[in-house]
Design a protein around this motif. Structure first.
Motif, PDB file in Angstrom:
ATOM      1  N   PHE A   1     -10.598  -0.624   1.706  1.00 24.79           N
ATOM      2  CA  PHE A   1     -10.189  -0.912   0.331  1.00 24.79           C
ATOM      3  C   PHE A   1     -11.084  -1.952  -0.350  1.00 24.79           C
ATOM      4  O   PHE A   1     -10.795  -2.384  -1.464  1.00 24.79           O
TER       5      PHE A   1
ATOM      6  N   ASP B   1       0.852  -1.196   0.000  1.00 22.80           N
ATOM      7  CA  ASP B   1       0.000   0.000   0.000  1.00 22.80           C
ATOM      8  C   ASP B   1       0.888   1.247   0.000  1.00 22.80           C
ATOM      9  O   ASP B   1       0.835   2.074   0.907  1.00 22.80           O
TER      10      ASP B   1
ATOM     11  N   ARG C   1      -0.176   9.393  -8.644  1.00 24.48           N
ATOM     12  CA  ARG C   1       1.151   9.029  -8.125  1.00 24.48           C
ATOM     13  C   ARG C   1       2.161   8.767  -9.246  1.00 24.48           C
ATOM     14  O   ARG C   1       3.240   8.229  -8.983  1.00 24.48           O
TER      15      ARG C   1
ATOM     16  N   ASP D   1      -0.932   9.279   9.985  1.00 22.56           N
ATOM     17  CA  ASP D   1      -1.823   8.547   9.086  1.00 22.56           C
ATOM     18  C   ASP D   1      -3.072   8.069   9.823  1.00 22.56           C
ATOM     19  O   ASP D   1      -2.971   7.566  10.953  1.00 22.56           O
ATOM     20  N   VAL D   2      -4.223   8.172   9.178  1.00 22.48           N
ATOM     21  CA  VAL D   2      -5.530   7.812   9.744  1.00 22.48           C
ATOM     22  C   VAL D   2      -5.561   7.970  11.271  1.00 22.48           C
ATOM     23  O   VAL D   2      -5.870   7.049  12.021  1.00 22.48           O
TER      24      VAL D   2
ATOM     25  N   ARG E   1       3.219  13.974  10.099  1.00 26.26           N
ATOM     26  CA  ARG E   1       1.844  13.835   9.604  1.00 26.26           C
ATOM     27  C   ARG E   1       1.419  12.445  10.069  1.00 26.26           C
ATOM     28  O   ARG E   1       2.158  11.475   9.921  1.00 26.26           O
TER      29      ARG E   1
ATOM     30  N   PHE F   1      -7.507  -1.792   6.369  1.00 27.65           N
ATOM     31  CA  PHE F   1      -7.151  -1.538   4.967  1.00 27.65           C
ATOM     32  C   PHE F   1      -6.821  -2.875   4.298  1.00 27.65           C
ATOM     33  O   PHE F   1      -7.618  -3.799   4.383  1.00 27.65           O
TER      34      PHE F   1
ATOM     35  N   HIS G   1      -1.668   0.688  11.840  1.00 23.65           N
ATOM     36  CA  HIS G   1      -1.364  -0.659  11.363  1.00 23.65           C
ATOM     37  C   HIS G   1       0.089  -0.713  10.942  1.00 23.65           C
ATOM     38  O   HIS G   1       0.723   0.328  10.753  1.00 23.65           O
TER      39      HIS G   1
ATOM     40  N   HIS H   1      -1.956  12.177  -2.400  1.00 21.45           N
ATOM     41  CA  HIS H   1      -1.743  10.899  -3.078  1.00 21.45           C
ATOM     42  C   HIS H   1      -2.971   9.997  -2.980  1.00 21.45           C
ATOM     43  O   HIS H   1      -2.936   8.882  -3.470  1.00 21.45           O
ATOM     44  N   ASP H   2      -4.036  10.453  -2.314  1.00 23.89           N
ATOM     45  CA  ASP H   2      -5.221   9.621  -2.107  1.00 23.89           C
ATOM     46  C   ASP H   2      -6.427  10.034  -2.938  1.00 23.89           C
ATOM     47  O   ASP H   2      -7.455   9.351  -2.916  1.00 23.89           O
TER      48      ASP H   2
ATOM     49  N   ARG I   1      -5.835   4.816  -6.670  1.00 19.70           N
ATOM     50  CA  ARG I   1      -5.190   6.115  -6.525  1.00 19.70           C
ATOM     51  C   ARG I   1      -3.878   6.259  -7.298  1.00 19.70           C
ATOM     52  O   ARG I   1      -3.165   7.231  -7.125  1.00 19.70           O
TER      53      ARG I   1
ATOM     54  N   TYR J   1       2.583   2.539   3.118  1.00 18.64           N
ATOM     55  CA  TYR J   1       1.761   2.643   4.335  1.00 18.64           C
ATOM     56  C   TYR J   1       1.620   1.276   5.012  1.00 18.64           C
ATOM     57  O   TYR J   1       0.770   1.079   5.876  1.00 18.64           O
TER      58      TYR J   1
ATOM     59  N   GLU K   1      -4.247  13.175  10.007  1.00 20.28           N
ATOM     60  CA  GLU K   1      -5.093  12.883   8.846  1.00 20.28           C
ATOM     61  C   GLU K   1      -6.425  12.382   9.395  1.00 20.28           C
ATOM     62  O   GLU K   1      -6.518  11.277   9.912  1.00 20.28           O
TER      63      GLU K   1
END
Ligand code: GLC
Length: 556
Positions: A159, A71, A427, A218-219, A216, A182, A114, A331-332, A423, A74, A271
């Motif tokens: 996902f 991913d 990218r 993530d989630v 930053r 995810f 995760h 990027h999403d 996505r 990530y 995020e």
């Protein structure tokens, strides 16, 4: 054409992150310095002039830790180092030093919800027994039904497909299930487990000790799950048990205490895909410094929709200590040029409401999309708070919708049974030059490997090299707008202004008035709003009435 300049010292504006403009770097697609087909950290260092010349205050690196890249990184296998494929720690140190010498801040990406299934802890967990300490760091559960063959609950992965995957024992027998919000290669940590909390305390300290300026996260709103992991009434709808649980705020208080223990200004940016009123809870005193307000990004290019979203954000700050952070690209999501220029959408289904709003496909009017994207970017650059730009946005890149299916790498493509394209289109490696085998992306010449995602032939039209020479290019628009913004007074009051038109939005911040004409005929702003300073339509005289799809700043 404005001269590239040194970035302004961010400290000049008080707490640097409150008004900063940060450039998001998807390292894998920025510049490949060693010709292996993937971008790397030395590539970033080599092109720092491009970033400094824009006039931003810093960069945020998407994850570049060791990862199987199921991913896009990530799925982190080791939080402590930079992947040797991106140049490892030596390249990271070179970049950090170069950034700080140029007055740029550097933020890393923290992925705490995760890890990768290749992370040592998960490998230990699958080798261990149910109920063991090793399994306690993740969310394992027995399946339902007499033979445990049904997942422990009916949650779905963001996902696509079930949020649970069943393990098979070494002897080939089916056993417990583990939760993954995810991809199945991204097992969720159990944040009720103190060892997990301590692991991330250490990760924060490790990178802060190395000198970075923030993370930053993530989630950030997903780490804590509703206790008992209850079934959803509607498994295809939103999952309130997975997001925004009150317990998550305890974690941020803990991290903020760590950040505050350093004798320099660090930022923690969450995020958080939540409505503005909920997002504000994350920047309460003692919690995160910044939170992304994604609501605006999900709106169509429409004056009323923009006004409502901005007003809700600013009105809902509820005594927050932190600031709103705006972004129109990442990027999403599909690039703003394509979102705003979409004139005929293809039918689309997705269990992910964000995807429906931000990744619609179809026919795009690119010149219109570029005008609108520049107008929207300039509008957000005038708002209170911080702004994040995503690499390629400064070139006016559209979304690459026509990637060959076999090239697609986003797990969404497979997990959705090829119904959602994912996505990858935002990218694709950047075009630096109009010619060459990879438009200058791979630095070492003709013998280079193919870029990890194929670039379409039309990328040549968007090359940074030719835009730099063209005074009216999107690149020079970004340079001019950021240069003008650098002189704005920080932290000044915001006030909407009456325009007499539903399709024109105007607001004042201190001496600056920002006017966006979304639609309709040209608009002549009142003379007492000041003299024109900067516009998103570089091809037209700034004194003339302002056309549709434009933003113009005035200084009184
Ligand atoms: C965040 C990232 C996205 C990633 C997901 C799972 O939303 O921005 O790219 O796929 O988290 O880590």
């Amino acid at each position: 054409m404005p001269e590239p300049r040194q970035s302004r010292p961010a400290e000049a504006a008080g707490l640097w992150w409150r008004n900063s403009v940060i450039y998001q770097l998807y390292v894998k697609s920025f510049l490949d310095s060693d010709g292996d087909g993937i971008g790397d950290i030395d590539g970033v260092t080599a092109r720092l002039d491009h970033i400094v010349g824009l006039g931003v205050d810093g960069i945020w690196l998407n994850p570049c830790y060791p990862s199987p890249n199921r991913d896009g990184g990530y799925d982190v296998a080791d939080y402590d180092v930079v992947d040797p494929r991106y140049g490892g720690q030596p390249a990271f140190e070179r970049l950090l030093t170069a950034c700080h010498e140029r007055g740029l801040k550097l933020l890393m990406d923290l992925v705490p919800n995760h890890c990768s299934d290749q992370h040592a802890w998960f490998q230990q967990a699958i080798a261990a027994e149910p109920g063991s300490v090793e399994r306690g760091r993740f969310i394992f559960a027995d399946g339902r039904g007499p033979d445990g063959s049904r997942p422990p609950n009916n949650w779905r992965s963001t996902f696509g497909g079930s949020a649970w995957t069943r393990l098979t024992s070494a002897a080939g027998l089916p056993e417990q299930w583990y939760l993954h919000s995810f991809d199945s290669s991204q097992p969720d940590f159990n944040w009720d487990n103190e060892e997990v909390r301590q692991l991330f305390d250490e990760v924060l300290r490790t990178w802060f000790d190395r000198g970075i300026d923030g993370f930053r996260i993530d989630v950030a709103y997903a780490m804590v799950k509703a206790s008992g992991l209850p079934d959803l009434a509607d498994p295809d709808g939103d999952n309130p048990y997975l997001w925004n649980q009150p317990g998550v705020h305890e974690i941020f208080k803990r991290w903020r205490a760590i950040a505050d223990s350093y004798n320099r200004e660090l930022t923690l940016l969450g995020e958080v895909w939540l409505p503005p009123s909920d997002a504000a809870d994350y920047i309460r005193p003692g919690e995160l410094n910044q939170v992304f307000y994604f609501d605006l990004l999900q709106q169509p290019f429409d004056a009323r929709a923009f006004q409502l979203s901005i007003a809700e954000t600013l009105d809902g700050l509820k005594g927050a200590e932190g600031v709103p952070t705006w972004t129109l690209n990442s990027h999403d999501v599909h690039r703003s040029v394509s979102r705003y220029g979409l004139i005929e959408a293809e039918p689309m289904t997705s269990p992910d409401a964000n995807a429906l709003r931000t990744r619609a496909r179809g026919q795009v009017d690119i010149p219109l999309g570029i005008q609108r994207a520049c107008a929207a970017a300039m509008l957000v650059l005038a708002l209170p708070g911080s702004v994040y730009l995503y690499q390629g946005e400064e070139l006016g890149l559209p979304e690459v919708q026509d990637l060959p299916d076999e090239a697609r790498q986003d797990p969404i493509w497979e997990r959705s049974g090829h119904t959602e394209y994912g996505r990858d289109g935002s990218r694709v490696p950047l075009p630096w030059t109009t010619g060459g085998s990879s438009f200058g992306f791979s630095g070492a010449g003709d013998q280079d490997a193919e870029p990890w995602l194929p670039q379409p032939a039309w990328f040549a039209e968007f090359a940074a090299e030719s835009q730099s020479e063209d005074p009216n290019s999107v690149l020079n628009f970004y340079r001019r707008a950021l240069q003008a913004r650098a002189d704005f007074e920080p932290d000044v009051e915001f006030e909407w202004l009456q325009t007499g038109r539903e399709d024109v939005l105007a607001f004042r911040r201190g001496a600056i008035v920002s006017v966006t004409v979304f639609d309709g005929p040209s608009y002549e702003p009142p003379a007492d709003w000041g003299s024109p300073l900067c516009t998103s339509r570089l091809d037209l005289p700034i004194e003339s009435p302002r056309p549709a799809a434009s933003t113009t700043w005035y200084r009184g």
